[in-house]
Design a protein around this motif. Sequence first.
Motif, PDB file in Angstrom:
ATOM      1  N   GLY A   1      37.592  -2.086  50.858  1.00  0.00           N
ATOM      2  CA  GLY A   1      37.748  -2.599  49.406  1.00  0.00           C
ATOM      3  C   GLY A   1      37.961  -1.564  48.378  1.00  0.00           C
ATOM      4  N   THR A   2      37.202  -0.425  48.524  1.00  0.00           N
ATOM      5  CA  THR A   2      37.439   0.303  47.267  1.00  0.00           C
ATOM      6  C   THR A   2      37.519   1.871  47.868  1.00  0.00           C
ATOM      7  OG1 THR A   2      34.853   1.129  47.001  1.00  0.00           O
ATOM      8  CG2 THR A   2      35.871  -0.996  45.915  1.00  0.00           C
ATOM      9  N   MET A   3      38.264   2.679  47.008  1.00  0.00           N
ATOM     10  CA  MET A   3      38.468   4.058  47.494  1.00  0.00           C
ATOM     11  C   MET A   3      36.977   4.938  47.488  1.00  0.00           C
ATOM     12  SD  MET A   3      42.111   5.165  45.830  1.00  0.00           S
ATOM     13  CE  MET A   3      43.528   4.274  46.300  1.00  0.00           C
ATOM     14  N   HIS A   4      36.076   4.438  46.327  1.00  0.00           N
ATOM     15  CA  HIS A   4      34.810   5.023  46.363  1.00  0.00           C
ATOM     16  C   HIS A   4      34.229   4.875  47.765  1.00  0.00           C
ATOM     17  CE1 HIS A   4      30.919   6.398  45.016  1.00  0.00           C
ATOM     18  NE2 HIS A   4      30.546   5.240  45.344  1.00  0.00           N
ATOM     19  N   ARG A   5      34.221   3.480  48.381  1.00  0.00           N
ATOM     20  CA  ARG A   5      33.470   3.355  49.515  1.00  0.00           C
ATOM     21  C   ARG A   5      34.118   3.997  50.717  1.00  0.00           C
ATOM     22  NH1 ARG A   5      29.776   2.849  51.416  1.00  0.00           N
ATOM     23  NH2 ARG A   5      30.146   0.814  52.994  1.00  0.00           N
ATOM     24  N   VAL A   6      35.530   4.031  50.902  1.00  0.00           N
ATOM     25  CA  VAL A   6      35.812   4.882  51.870  1.00  0.00           C
ATOM     26  C   VAL A   6      35.783   6.339  51.769  1.00  0.00           C
ATOM     27  CG1 VAL A   6      38.291   5.761  52.617  1.00  0.00           C
ATOM     28  CG2 VAL A   6      38.082   3.299  51.643  1.00  0.00           C
ATOM     29  N   GLY A   7      35.591   6.866  50.513  1.00  0.00           N
ATOM     30  CA  GLY A   7      35.036   8.332  50.428  1.00  0.00           C
ATOM     31  C   GLY A   7      33.579   8.165  50.974  1.00  0.00           C
ATOM     32  N   GLU A   8      32.834   7.641  50.773  1.00  0.00           N
ATOM     33  CA  GLU A   8      31.497   7.623  51.159  1.00  0.00           C
ATOM     34  C   GLU A   8      31.266   7.546  52.856  1.00  0.00           C
ATOM     35  OE1 GLU A   8      28.630   5.414  47.762  1.00  0.00           O
ATOM     36  OE2 GLU A   8      29.306   4.429  49.307  1.00  0.00           O
ATOM     37  N   VAL A   9      32.223   6.665  53.214  1.00  0.00           N
ATOM     38  CA  VAL A   9      32.433   6.331  54.617  1.00  0.00           C
ATOM     39  C   VAL A   9      32.661   7.576  55.536  1.00  0.00           C
ATOM     40  CG1 VAL A   9      33.266   5.186  56.867  1.00  0.00           C
ATOM     41  CG2 VAL A   9      31.972   3.933  54.819  1.00  0.00           C
ATOM     42  N   MET A  10      33.830   8.128  54.918  1.00  0.00           N
ATOM     43  CA  MET A  10      34.498   9.412  55.733  1.00  0.00           C
ATOM     44  C   MET A  10      34.066  10.715  55.058  1.00  0.00           C
ATOM     45  SD  MET A  10      36.741   7.760  57.489  1.00  0.00           S
ATOM     46  CE  MET A  10      38.109   9.016  57.833  1.00  0.00           C
ATOM     47  N   TYR A  11      33.059  10.834  54.097  1.00  0.00           N
ATOM     48  CA  TYR A  11      32.454  11.859  53.819  1.00  0.00           C
ATOM     49  C   TYR A  11      33.351  12.809  53.044  1.00  0.00           C
ATOM     50  CZ  TYR A  11      28.684  10.456  56.933  1.00  0.00           C
ATOM     51  OH  TYR A  11      27.777   9.575  57.228  1.00  0.00           O
ATOM     52  N   ILE A  12      34.288  12.129  52.317  1.00  0.00           N
ATOM     53  CA  ILE A  12      35.207  13.134  51.644  1.00  0.00           C
ATOM     54  C   ILE A  12      35.317  12.441  49.875  1.00  0.00           C
ATOM     55  CG2 ILE A  12      36.684  13.748  53.233  1.00  0.00           C
ATOM     56  CD1 ILE A  12      38.498  11.026  52.392  1.00  0.00           C
ATOM     57  N   SER A  13      35.756  13.039  49.002  1.00  0.00           N
ATOM     58  CA  SER A  13      35.569  12.665  47.656  1.00  0.00           C
ATOM     59  C   SER A  13      36.696  11.431  47.373  1.00  0.00           C
ATOM     60  CB  SER A  13      35.952  13.913  46.619  1.00  0.00           C
ATOM     61  OG  SER A  13      37.287  13.983  46.752  1.00  0.00           O
ATOM     62  N   THR A  14      36.367  10.706  46.544  1.00  0.00           N
ATOM     63  CA  THR A  14      36.994   9.558  46.122  1.00  0.00           C
ATOM     64  C   THR A  14      38.551  10.099  45.580  1.00  0.00           C
ATOM     65  OG1 THR A  14      35.196   8.337  45.080  1.00  0.00           O
ATOM     66  CG2 THR A  14      37.435   7.503  44.406  1.00  0.00           C
ATOM     67  N   ALA A  15      38.686  11.287  45.066  1.00  0.00           N
ATOM     68  CA  ALA A  15      39.945  11.623  44.668  1.00  0.00           C
ATOM     69  C   ALA A  15      40.778  12.060  45.795  1.00  0.00           C
ATOM     70  CB  ALA A  15      39.454  13.074  43.696  1.00  0.00           C
ATOM     71  N   THR A  16      40.217  12.837  46.640  1.00  0.00           N
ATOM     72  CA  THR A  16      40.742  13.252  48.104  1.00  0.00           C
ATOM     73  C   THR A  16      41.270  11.690  48.703  1.00  0.00           C
ATOM     74  OG1 THR A  16      39.444  15.006  48.450  1.00  0.00           O
ATOM     75  CG2 THR A  16      40.687  14.243  50.390  1.00  0.00           C
ATOM     76  N   VAL A  17      40.662  10.658  48.832  1.00  0.00           N
ATOM     77  CA  VAL A  17      41.033   9.365  49.144  1.00  0.00           C
ATOM     78  C   VAL A  17      42.448   8.953  48.604  1.00  0.00           C
ATOM     79  CG1 VAL A  17      40.612   6.970  49.856  1.00  0.00           C
ATOM     80  CG2 VAL A  17      38.645   8.763  50.113  1.00  0.00           C
ATOM     81  N   SER A  18      42.403   8.936  47.185  1.00  0.00           N
ATOM     82  CA  SER A  18      43.423   8.585  46.355  1.00  0.00           C
ATOM     83  C   SER A  18      44.791   9.427  46.597  1.00  0.00           C
ATOM     84  CB  SER A  18      43.093   8.572  44.858  1.00  0.00           C
ATOM     85  OG  SER A  18      44.008   8.379  44.061  1.00  0.00           O
ATOM     86  N   GLN A  19      44.360  10.789  46.610  1.00  0.00           N
ATOM     87  CA  GLN A  19      45.522  11.824  47.054  1.00  0.00           C
ATOM     88  C   GLN A  19      46.269  11.488  48.306  1.00  0.00           C
ATOM     89  OE1 GLN A  19      44.372  15.787  47.998  1.00  0.00           O
ATOM     90  NE2 GLN A  19      45.709  16.592  46.649  1.00  0.00           N
ATOM     91  N   GLN A  20      45.477  11.430  49.335  1.00  0.00           N
ATOM     92  CA  GLN A  20      46.030  11.200  50.490  1.00  0.00           C
ATOM     93  C   GLN A  20      46.630   9.754  50.779  1.00  0.00           C
ATOM     94  OE1 GLN A  20      45.820  13.363  52.941  1.00  0.00           O
ATOM     95  NE2 GLN A  20      45.338  14.891  51.430  1.00  0.00           N
ATOM     96  N   LEU A  21      46.186   8.692  49.946  1.00  0.00           N
ATOM     97  CA  LEU A  21      46.802   7.414  50.267  1.00  0.00           C
ATOM     98  C   LEU A  21      48.158   7.121  49.548  1.00  0.00           C
ATOM     99  CD1 LEU A  21      43.893   5.003  50.196  1.00  0.00           C
ATOM    100  CD2 LEU A  21      45.298   5.712  52.175  1.00  0.00           C
ATOM    101  N   SER A  22      48.202   8.336  48.631  1.00  0.00           N
ATOM    102  CA  SER A  22      49.417   8.210  47.670  1.00  0.00           C
ATOM    103  C   SER A  22      50.324   9.253  48.291  1.00  0.00           C
ATOM    104  CB  SER A  22      49.033   9.106  46.280  1.00  0.00           C
ATOM    105  OG  SER A  22      48.179   8.444  45.503  1.00  0.00           O
ATOM    106  N   ILE A  23      50.048  10.180  49.048  1.00  0.00           N
ATOM    107  CA  ILE A  23      50.862  10.814  50.096  1.00  0.00           C
ATOM    108  C   ILE A  23      51.355   9.999  51.018  1.00  0.00           C
ATOM    109  CG2 ILE A  23      51.264  12.503  51.868  1.00  0.00           C
ATOM    110  CD1 ILE A  23      49.049  14.190  50.442  1.00  0.00           C
ATOM    111  N   LEU A  24      50.652   9.052  51.614  1.00  0.00           N
ATOM    112  CA  LEU A  24      51.032   8.031  52.688  1.00  0.00           C
ATOM    113  C   LEU A  24      52.261   7.464  51.781  1.00  0.00           C
ATOM    114  CD1 LEU A  24      50.526   6.646  55.483  1.00  0.00           C
ATOM    115  CD2 LEU A  24      48.811   5.146  54.566  1.00  0.00           C
ATOM    116  N   GLU A  25      51.784   6.659  50.759  1.00  0.00           N
ATOM    117  CA  GLU A  25      52.874   5.941  50.002  1.00  0.00           C
ATOM    118  C   GLU A  25      54.406   6.549  50.023  1.00  0.00           C
ATOM    119  OE1 GLU A  25      51.255   2.689  46.862  1.00  0.00           O
ATOM    120  OE2 GLU A  25      51.114   4.769  46.229  1.00  0.00           O
ATOM    121  N   LYS A  26      54.494   7.982  49.769  1.00  0.00           N
ATOM    122  CA  LYS A  26      55.559   8.644  49.793  1.00  0.00           C
ATOM    123  C   LYS A  26      56.023   8.722  51.254  1.00  0.00           C
ATOM    124  CE  LYS A  26      53.924  11.214  45.650  1.00  0.00           C
ATOM    125  NZ  LYS A  26      53.743  12.864  45.415  1.00  0.00           N
ATOM    126  N   GLU A  27      55.157   9.017  52.136  1.00  0.00           N
ATOM    127  CA  GLU A  27      55.525   9.240  53.540  1.00  0.00           C
ATOM    128  C   GLU A  27      56.291   7.737  54.267  1.00  0.00           C
ATOM    129  OE1 GLU A  27      52.408  12.244  55.614  1.00  0.00           O
ATOM    130  OE2 GLU A  27      52.049  10.146  55.544  1.00  0.00           O
TER     131      GLU A  27
END
Length: 303
Positions: free
Chosen positions: A17-43
Amino acid sequence: MLNTWRLQLLVQFETLGTMHRVGEVMYISTATVSQQLSILEKETNTRLFEKVGRRVQLTHAGRTLAKQVRPVLNQLEQIEIALNDTSDIIQGTVRIASFSSALRSIVIPVVSQLVKQFPRLQIRLTELEPDKSLPALDSHQFDLAVVAYFEKPQILKQNDRSLVELGSDRLMVLVGEENPLVQQSAVCITELSEETWVMEPDATYLSEYTQNLCSNAGFQPHVLNVFQSYSAIQTAVANNLAIGILPKLAVTEQAEGVHLLDLQPESTRHIYLVARKPQASNRSIQVVMEAIKAQASLVFADG
């Protein structure tokens, strides 16, 4: 071709439900989650997210893509497990989440046996409320979850989950020796309206369920004591400070001075062992699942 890691982040977002929680689970920063999902939107050339107030949530297209991708990722995980699972030796790490009473009476005895039987098998245990265990399982934080529900919710039955019912128990009313109710073998919920109660904190599923039982019976319980520990709840009852309600499985070591009464109408709790289907094909996880099922059959036979 779409990047599978970004697709996994999308599926994690749908679960957590949140990018913060995704970052915690995947051991990456919230900013990285947001960036990668933005790339997915472009793809995908598709708007997958939208802002609603301060929150970011999936669009209809985003939810549709996540549902389409989830079984594909599960298949890839199953292929990876099959490629790596070539040894006859039971080994590796199995992560289990379980609620308190099942952890004590079912899971811990199983782990004690298995780690002696299979020295190369490591089992990690986490005590977790059922409503937190399932999202954590779905987001790959755990391999197995032992959960309990008072109804049989459809939320458990998803295509990518393997589900086994381990057994069931029922709610019991705990009273002390000085309580007049001690003369009874069963008590109706309406008879408890004038009692002083001890309960778990409000956020727990058992406390919320008990509060709803009382509300449906036409009263709000007078909760004077709030404890997280089942043993502390029993001690308060034994000292005649309050009454309490606990599942029978939680009262495996009944405190002296505590009397158990059947609650009427009966409330039955169903206990399940849940795995993600790809993980359920792993031999180490299969060994753990079979051992948990065997131990549960003993526990509920005794009950």
